[in-house]
Design an enzyme around this catalytic site. Structure first.
Site, short mmCIF file in Angstrom:
data_model
loop_
_atom_site.label_atom_id
_atom_site.label_comp_id
_atom_site.label_asym_id
_atom_site.label_seq_id
_atom_site.Cartn_x
_atom_site.Cartn_y
_atom_site.Cartn_z
N CYS A 88 -0.18 10.15 -0.18
CA CYS A 88 0.14 8.80 -0.25
C CYS A 88 -0.86 8.03 -0.80
O CYS A 88 -2.05 8.52 -0.84
CB CYS A 88 0.65 8.26 1.10
SG CYS A 88 2.29 8.81 1.79
N GLU A 136 -2.40 5.40 0.32
CA GLU A 136 -3.06 5.09 1.67
C GLU A 136 -4.40 6.14 1.51
O GLU A 136 -5.45 5.98 2.09
CB GLU A 136 -2.56 5.23 2.75
CG GLU A 136 -1.67 3.82 2.78
CD GLU A 136 -0.07 4.14 2.33
OE1 GLU A 136 0.24 5.15 1.40
OE2 GLU A 136 0.66 3.42 2.99
N1 THU Z 1 4.30 6.77 -0.53
C1 THU Z 1 3.28 6.30 -0.64
O1 THU Z 1 2.19 6.45 -1.40
N2 THU Z 1 2.72 5.39 0.72
C2 THU Z 1 3.61 5.23 2.00
O2 THU Z 1 3.31 4.69 2.84
C3 THU Z 1 5.15 5.72 1.41
C4 THU Z 1 5.19 6.70 0.34
C5 THU Z 1 4.55 7.59 -1.72
C6 THU Z 1 4.73 9.09 -1.36
C7 THU Z 1 5.64 9.65 -2.51
O3 THU Z 1 4.69 10.12 -3.51
C8 THU Z 1 6.46 8.32 -2.75
O4 THU Z 1 5.95 7.44 -2.27
C9 THU Z 1 7.86 8.50 -2.36
O5 THU Z 1 8.14 8.81 -1.16
#
Ligand code: THU
Length: 140
Positions: free
Chosen positions: A59, A61
């Site tokens: 993610c 984060e």
């Molecule tokens: N995603 C994030 O980067 N952060 C979050 O808090 C929620 C989800 C990303 C993971 C994945 O690559 C895409 O969003 C779809 O779930």
């Protein structure tokens, strides 16, 4: 309520949007950019990085935390993440835990419903204090 000005939040969101454009998300096509204000004034960012083995995805984060630690550490004061449209989104549960470790209950998060403290979005969080409590009572 946040003690940070609207300018600070706007600036943070702009950094998150910039990072979002660097996302690697060929599977979900859901780019995410994240930005955090560190207690020494630095702004650090991250974007999501997907993988053909979907579960390995990082993610946005994760990028923020990696940059924080690799840059010498510090405490997170404020955080925001955005989607493709530049709209603010809610960090997933796992990432709330990740952010909690480095910002604690006071970390301010910009969510779609406004500014919230981490203690509101991850109440009674598990943290290092839990591990330390056990250490004190463990005798071998
Ligand atoms: N995603 C994030 O980067 N952060 C979050 O808090 C929620 C989800 C990303 C993971 C994945 O690559 C895409 O969003 C779809 O779930």
């Amino acid at each position: 309520m946040s003690d940070l000005t609207e300018n600070v939040w706007n600036n943070l969101r702009e950094h998150a949007i910039e990072a979002m454009h660097r996302a690697y998300c060929p599977y979900s096509h859901y780019p995410v950019g994240a930005a955090a204000l560190v207690d020494d004034g630095r702004i650090i960012t991250g974007c999501n990085v997907e993988n053909a083995a979907y579960g390995v995805t990082l993610c946005a984060e994760c990028g923020v935390i990696s940059t924080l630690i690799n840059g010498g550490g510090g405490r997170l004061r404020a955080f925001v993440c955005v989607n493709k449209n530049g709209d603010v989104l809610v960090p997933c549960g796992r990432c709330r835990q990740l952010l909690y470790e480095h910002g604690g209950n006071e970390l301010q998060l910009h969510l779609p419903s406004g500014i919230h403290a981490m203690s509101e979005v991850l109440p009674e969080a598990f943290g290092r204090h839990d591990l330390e409590e056990i250490k004190e009572t463990f005798h071998d």
